[in-house]
Motif scaffolding. Sequence first.
Motif, PDB file in Angstrom:
ATOM      1  N   TRP A   1       6.361  -7.056  -4.603  1.00 37.93           N
ATOM      2  CA  TRP A   1       5.709  -7.802  -3.428  1.00 37.93           C
ATOM      3  C   TRP A   1       6.079  -7.251  -2.071  1.00 37.93           C
ATOM      4  O   TRP A   1       5.442  -7.339  -1.012  1.00 37.93           O
ATOM      5  CB  TRP A   1       5.862  -9.526  -3.309  1.00 37.93           C
ATOM      6  N   ASN A   2       7.142  -6.272  -2.126  1.00 36.46           N
ATOM      7  CA  ASN A   2       7.405  -5.443  -0.983  1.00 36.46           C
ATOM      8  C   ASN A   2       6.905  -4.301  -1.054  1.00 36.46           C
ATOM      9  O   ASN A   2       7.141  -3.107  -0.456  1.00 36.46           O
ATOM     10  CB  ASN A   2       8.980  -5.370  -0.779  1.00 36.46           C
ATOM     11  N   GLY A   3       6.217  -3.761  -2.337  1.00 33.27           N
ATOM     12  CA  GLY A   3       5.567  -2.456  -2.631  1.00 33.27           C
ATOM     13  C   GLY A   3       4.010  -2.797  -2.386  1.00 33.27           C
ATOM     14  O   GLY A   3       3.685  -3.320  -1.582  1.00 33.27           O
ATOM     15  N   ARG A   4       3.499  -2.197  -3.563  1.00 28.77           N
ATOM     16  CA  ARG A   4       2.008  -2.082  -3.505  1.00 28.77           C
ATOM     17  C   ARG A   4       1.278  -3.393  -3.477  1.00 28.77           C
ATOM     18  O   ARG A   4       0.162  -3.406  -2.715  1.00 28.77           O
ATOM     19  CB  ARG A   4       1.426  -1.117  -4.691  1.00 28.77           C
ATOM     20  N   SER A   5       1.764  -4.308  -4.167  1.00 36.36           N
ATOM     21  CA  SER A   5       1.083  -5.636  -4.430  1.00 36.36           C
ATOM     22  C   SER A   5       1.227  -6.447  -2.980  1.00 36.36           C
ATOM     23  O   SER A   5       0.119  -6.828  -2.673  1.00 36.36           O
ATOM     24  CB  SER A   5       1.806  -6.552  -5.513  1.00 36.36           C
ATOM     25  N   GLY A   6       2.213  -6.287  -2.401  1.00 36.18           N
ATOM     26  CA  GLY A   6       2.302  -7.043  -1.054  1.00 36.18           C
ATOM     27  C   GLY A   6       1.383  -6.412  -0.095  1.00 36.18           C
ATOM     28  O   GLY A   6       0.720  -6.739   0.719  1.00 36.18           O
ATOM     29  N   ALA A   7       1.163  -4.998  -0.361  1.00 35.09           N
ATOM     30  CA  ALA A   7       0.339  -4.292   0.689  1.00 35.09           C
ATOM     31  C   ALA A   7      -1.020  -4.475   0.400  1.00 35.09           C
ATOM     32  O   ALA A   7      -2.070  -4.744   1.356  1.00 35.09           O
ATOM     33  CB  ALA A   7       0.499  -2.633   0.559  1.00 35.09           C
ATOM     34  N   ALA A   8      -1.368  -4.631  -1.005  1.00 32.44           N
ATOM     35  CA  ALA A   8      -2.629  -5.000  -1.210  1.00 32.44           C
ATOM     36  C   ALA A   8      -3.132  -6.249  -0.843  1.00 32.44           C
ATOM     37  O   ALA A   8      -4.311  -6.449  -0.397  1.00 32.44           O
ATOM     38  CB  ALA A   8      -2.872  -4.987  -2.708  1.00 32.44           C
TER      39      ALA A   8
END
Length: 289
Positions: free
Chosen positions: A15-22
């Motif tokens: 959630w601090n990577g791609r999923s959070g950005a999405a």
Amino acid sequence: MPMTEIANQDQSALWNGRSGAAWVDNRAVLDQMFVPLATFLTDRARDVAQGAPSGRLLDVGCGTGGATLALSDALGGHWALTGADISAPMIAEARMRAAHARRAVEFVCADVQTHAFAGEPFDLIVSRLGVMFFDDPVTAFANLRRAARPGARLHMLAWRGPSENPFMTVAERAAQPLLPDLARRVPGAPGQFGFADRARVEAILTSSGWTDVSLTPVQFDCTFALADLREYTTRLGPVGLALAQRTPAQRASIADALVEAYGPFIKDDEVRFTAACWHLSARAPALPA
């Protein structure tokens, strides 16, 4: 505000990577999708507020703050609201939204499983699909109970199983032949359907010290614009993570197949589906008489 010690390392990375950005990029679509769920929680909050014109509310897994701000609007200025989430990008977005809306809502970037909440205890703890991700849910809900005032209410929504939510697995089913490395869901593991098993969730709440535990099946009619479907299906969830590793040409080809698979859920210019959830209700133990 610095983050507290994190137990849920995999979820923090996610959630601090791609999923959070999405989620930040698609927050308007997701808020639109889940308006009925936010409305359900605001109705429960109003019920609690009828007997307590002021108090403190905690929104667990608040994401970009859509439900928290809806709760703020519903309860007015006499309730102090805090939203907590493990995702720094989503908390940053939530803070910007609150500032833009001139709402005095506090947003804390923290792992609720371990975070020591400051200030007075909470009178109401809610969550819109934000509690299925703990690696030790008993510890997490025990921590929430310690943060709650004696007699405080808990009202949360969590997904029921994938068989009851076919819309939520369309992309994965359609992508399986095209993405052989697509991650498979593990029943009961932290994730979207981590709270699908009713008996397990009841045991988690009871073991963590909550009383009057109840799980009630509820469902919501959700919609969003067809124009947003391609972005939704190619950026979010396991498929979104797998597609990020493909070339632009590969992503475009797979996206065409994914969008076509959603045909049964499309009517006119809208995507429509039913969200099958559990309503988790409980109470923190009262002080001995």
